[in-house]
Design an enzyme around this catalytic site. Structure first.
Site, short mmCIF file in Angstrom:
data_model
loop_
_atom_site.label_atom_id
_atom_site.label_comp_id
_atom_site.label_asym_id
_atom_site.label_seq_id
_atom_site.Cartn_x
_atom_site.Cartn_y
_atom_site.Cartn_z
N HIS A 19 0.84 -1.20 0.00
CA HIS A 19 0.00 0.00 0.00
C HIS A 19 0.88 1.26 0.00
O HIS A 19 0.60 2.23 -0.70
CB HIS A 19 -0.89 0.03 1.25
CG HIS A 19 -1.92 -1.07 1.33
ND1 HIS A 19 -2.09 -1.85 2.44
CD2 HIS A 19 -2.83 -1.50 0.42
CE1 HIS A 19 -3.07 -2.71 2.23
NE2 HIS A 19 -3.54 -2.53 1.00
N LYS B 268 -16.77 -6.84 5.63
CA LYS B 268 -15.64 -7.55 6.24
C LYS B 268 -15.59 -7.25 7.72
O LYS B 268 -15.81 -6.10 8.13
CB LYS B 268 -14.32 -7.07 5.61
CG LYS B 268 -14.10 -7.52 4.18
CD LYS B 268 -12.74 -7.04 3.71
CE LYS B 268 -12.49 -7.38 2.25
NZ LYS B 268 -11.26 -6.74 1.75
N ARG C 293 -2.17 -6.25 -7.99
CA ARG C 293 -1.05 -7.18 -7.86
C ARG C 293 -1.15 -8.18 -9.01
O ARG C 293 -0.80 -7.87 -10.12
CB ARG C 293 -1.10 -7.87 -6.48
CG ARG C 293 -0.66 -6.98 -5.34
CD ARG C 293 -1.08 -7.54 -4.02
NE ARG C 293 -2.53 -7.77 -4.02
CZ ARG C 293 -3.25 -8.09 -2.98
NH1 ARG C 293 -2.69 -8.29 -1.84
NH2 ARG C 293 -4.56 -8.24 -3.07
N SER D 45 -2.74 -7.89 3.17
CA SER D 45 -3.05 -7.69 4.59
C SER D 45 -3.36 -9.03 5.23
O SER D 45 -2.98 -9.30 6.38
CB SER D 45 -4.25 -6.76 4.74
OG SER D 45 -3.96 -5.50 4.18
O1 PNS Z 1 -8.75 -2.89 0.55
P1 PNS Z 1 -10.00 -3.44 -0.04
O2 PNS Z 1 -10.76 -4.28 0.97
O3 PNS Z 1 -9.76 -4.19 -1.31
O4 PNS Z 1 -10.91 -2.17 -0.42
C1 PNS Z 1 -12.20 -2.33 -0.96
C2 PNS Z 1 -12.98 -1.01 -0.90
C3 PNS Z 1 -13.01 -0.51 0.53
C4 PNS Z 1 -12.33 0.02 -1.77
C5 PNS Z 1 -14.42 -1.28 -1.41
O5 PNS Z 1 -14.98 -2.36 -0.70
C6 PNS Z 1 -15.32 -0.06 -1.26
O6 PNS Z 1 -15.23 0.85 -2.04
N1 PNS Z 1 -16.19 -0.06 -0.21
C7 PNS Z 1 -17.09 1.01 0.06
C8 PNS Z 1 -18.53 0.59 -0.25
C9 PNS Z 1 -18.79 0.66 -1.74
O7 PNS Z 1 -18.76 1.71 -2.35
N2 PNS Z 1 -19.11 -0.51 -2.32
C10 PNS Z 1 -19.41 -0.64 -3.73
C11 PNS Z 1 -18.19 -0.94 -4.56
S1 PNS Z 1 -18.66 -1.29 -6.19
#
Ligand code: PNS
Length: 164
Positions: free
Chosen positions: A18, A42, A91, A129
């Protein structure tokens, strides 16, 4: 107008992969918001407050970087911040499908919002992570793959015996 980008993620916890994306993205965008998602799908290991604190410690010297957290939809947060760019790290191929779906859904919800992908540097390809937490939990050495602020917290959980 200064182009602001948002780098969103769970950051549970923030890793050297990150950090690599932050360091490279800040060379492209004059302002970068690293935004911790309060992700309802999550169950996080670290609270939002802990994740934000680790980011603040790690990125403290970077004055064009803002640290924030958000709940709800990313597109709504981007509107609220007035940002039109989302940065995501990629990745391996395994990241692609999920990222592809998210980018398209976000574009459908907010057509002016562009998602930019950056390839994670080679040395961080295997860092996630999830693996970091697992290795740390079983007393493996993760010192090279997380920033010191994260290592400190992973170690204190391990010593306290309440790590997950
Ligand atoms: O680090 P991650 O878990 O891959 O991040 C994922 C994240 C937080 C970017 C994604 O889950 C997100 O944008 N969550 C906010 C809720 C949202 O907008 N969901 C719709 C995505 S299409």
């Amino acid at each position: 107008m200064e182009k602001m980008a948002i780098y969103p993620g769970s950051f549970d916890p923030f890793t050297s992969g990150h950090l690599d994306i932050v360091q490279r993205a800040v060379k492209i965008f004059p302002r970068l918001v690293v935004a911790v998602a309060v992700n309802v799908r999550k169950l996080p290991t670290f609270t939002v407050e802990e994740r934000v604190a680790m980011l603040e410690e790690t990125l403290s010297g970077m004055d064009r970087v803002e640290i924030d957290s958000f709940s709800g939809l990313l597109v709504d947060y981007a509107r609220h911040k007035g940002a039109h760019v989302i940065v995501r790290g990629l990745r391996a191929l395994s990241d692609f499908e999920n990222e592809f779906q998210m980018a398209h859904m976000n574009r459908r919800l907010h057509p002016e919002l562009e998602t930019i992908f950056m390839m994670t540097s080679q040395e961080h390809f295997y860092v996630s992570s999830q693996t970091v937490k697992e290795v740390a939990f079983f007393n493996g050495d993760v010192s090279g793959v997380v920033p010191p602020a994260v290592l400190k917290r992973l170690n204190s959980r391990r010593q306290g015996g309440d790590g997950q």
